[in-house]
Design a protein around this motif. Structure first.
Motif, PDB file in Angstrom:
ATOM      1  N   LYS A   1      -4.580  -6.885   7.095  1.00 13.71           N
ATOM      2  CA  LYS A   1      -5.643  -6.005   7.822  1.00 13.71           C
ATOM      3  C   LYS A   1      -6.585  -6.722   8.638  1.00 13.71           C
ATOM      4  O   LYS A   1      -7.005  -6.239   9.791  1.00 13.71           O
ATOM      5  CB  LYS A   1      -6.623  -5.246   6.823  1.00 13.71           C
TER       6      LYS A   1
ATOM      7  N   HIS B   1       3.138  -7.022  10.772  1.00 11.25           N
ATOM      8  CA  HIS B   1       3.943  -5.960  10.294  1.00 11.25           C
ATOM      9  C   HIS B   1       5.265  -5.936  11.127  1.00 11.25           C
ATOM     10  O   HIS B   1       6.217  -5.809  10.561  1.00 11.25           O
ATOM     11  CB  HIS B   1       3.112  -4.728  10.221  1.00 11.25           C
TER      12      HIS B   1
ATOM     13  N   HIS C   1       7.752  -7.145   0.839  1.00  7.68           N
ATOM     14  CA  HIS C   1       7.019  -6.853   2.060  1.00  7.68           C
ATOM     15  C   HIS C   1       5.648  -7.634   2.299  1.00  7.68           C
ATOM     16  O   HIS C   1       5.169  -8.336   3.347  1.00  7.68           O
ATOM     17  CB  HIS C   1       6.864  -5.304   2.187  1.00  7.68           C
TER      18      HIS C   1
ATOM     19  N   ASP D   1       0.726  -1.070  -0.013  1.00  2.00           N
ATOM     20  CA  ASP D   1       0.086   0.008  -0.032  1.00  2.00           C
ATOM     21  C   ASP D   1       1.010   1.284   0.114  1.00  2.00           C
ATOM     22  O   ASP D   1       0.265   2.353   0.007  1.00  2.00           O
ATOM     23  CB  ASP D   1      -0.823   0.092   1.465  1.00  2.00           C
TER      24      ASP D   1
ATOM     25  N   ASP E   1      -0.553  -8.147   1.580  1.00  2.00           N
ATOM     26  CA  ASP E   1      -0.895  -6.611   2.340  1.00  2.00           C
ATOM     27  C   ASP E   1      -2.038  -6.519   2.750  1.00  2.00           C
ATOM     28  O   ASP E   1      -2.506  -5.993   3.675  1.00  2.00           O
ATOM     29  CB  ASP E   1       0.076  -5.624   1.706  1.00  2.00           C
TER      30      ASP E   1
HETATM   31 ZN    ZN Z   1       2.061  -3.257   4.860  1.00  2.00          ZN
END
Ligand code: ZN
Length: 342
Positions: free
Chosen positions: A164, A236, A252, A113, A160
């Motif tokens: 969430k 993270h 990542h 992001d 990624d």
């Molecule tokens: Zn991230």
């Protein structure tokens, strides 16, 4: 913020710049960018009377080099356009922030992001640090270009978004531990991006459009509440720890995707959703081709809670190292993607 996410958007960057009344653009792109893509941007600008004052070709996120880029900015620049992925976007966002210039994001891959988040990850004295930076005034994503990028970037982007699921849960744990509340709107927005993506996790133009939109809204959720919490939790922290200690850090989004699945098992929520999505898109299979080092992950897990003091997550409640090791050793999917070295 102007948003254009569609096929061939790259050839329209000149038209969009004109409509945004930007005349003199400074381009900040990756050094190793495909020359054909670069040529398309230059042509699109030229055709619409937009001047590219300078084109910085980035291959380093070293803080001092970033400052040199800032110092070399032409006086009459009206906007900074970031073009490419990773490093170029981190540098462009931060330089735009320092120069108080509009930042236009034109990502050519959707692996995280970063193109639309209010932070830049730069290297200061050899260590990765987060710096506040500019949110984009415009996001332009050519879905065809992103679809043609190597598939691994798409998998990372999905990793990624999936993170969430665990990040929001960690954020709620923080609120409970501190007897306070989270920003519900930011959390709902972040949560909605996961559902939006899961509705059509396909590697096609429409799937790319949904992924780009999801990643963009994750960045906006962070901006709304002035914190990285709606987009980043203990998964993270593990990825940041890996970036510090791993001999070969992965993308990542791949690291947070795997970490998110493990954390969901520790949290006791979301695991099935993540596992099945990763089955469907071939995420596990891609990781399996280049297996992860179990010892490194165990070390990263121990390091993770120390990375950001006061960042309360499921790892703050009590030491979970043994549970973590047990999950790595017993979970059927994880057993396939880890190997023991040494
Ligand atoms: Zn991230």
């Amino acid at each position: 913020m102007a948003v254009r996410i569609k096929p061939d958007a790259l050839d329209r960057v000149g038209i969009y710049s004109q409509r945004l009344q930007l005349k003199n653009i400074v381009l900040v792109g990756n050094k190793d960018l495909d020359p054909i893509l670069v040529e398309r941007v230059h042509t699109a600008m030229k055709e619409n009377g937009i001047e590219i004052l300078q084109h910085f070709k980035i291959d380093s996120i070293d803080f001092n080099q970033v400052l040199e880029t800032f110092q070399a900015l032409p006086q009459n620049a009206s906007a900074i356009m970031a073009f490419g992925g990773g490093k170029a976007l981190d540098v462009a966002k931060y330089v735009a922030f320092l120069a108080r210039l509009p930042y236009i994001a034109v990502p050519t891959i959707l692996s995280n992001d970063g193109f639309c988040s209010p932070q830049s990850s730069l290297e200061l004295k050899g260590k990765r640090r987060s710096f506040p930076s500019a949110m984009p005034s415009a996001v332009i994503i050519d879905t065809k270009v992103c679809l043609n990028a190597p598939r691994i970037f798409w998998l990372a982007g999905i990793g990624d978004v999936v993170s969430k699921i665990t990040a929001i849960y960690d954020w709620k744990l923080w609120a409970k531990a501190n007897k306070t509340v989270i920003d519900d709107f930011a959390a709902l927005l972040s949560d909605a991006t996961v559902f939006q993506l899961m509705a059509k996790p396909d590697h096609d133009l429409e799937g790319i459009r949904l992924l780009g939109t999801s990643l963009m809204l994750n960045g906006i959720a962070m901006e709304i509440c002035g914190s990285s919490r709606p987009a980043s939790g203990s998964e993270h922290l593990i990825s940041h720890a890996l970036d510090q200690i791993s001999k070969k850090p992965r993308l990542h989004g791949l690291q947070v995707g795997v970490a998110s699945y493990i954390i969901s098992l520790l949290q006791g929520q979301g695991s099935e959703r993540i596992a099945r999505l990763f089955d469907t898109i071939g995420f596990w299979k891609a990781i399996q081709e280049d297996p992860l080092d179990k010892d490194e992950w165990l070390a990263a897990f121990r390091l993770a809670p120390t990375i950001k003091p006061d960042f309360y997550t499921v790892l703050s409640e009590r030491d979970r190292s043994e549970d973590f090791a047990q999950i790595l050793n017993t979970d059927v999917r994880l057993k396939e993607i880890f190997k023991s070295i040494g």
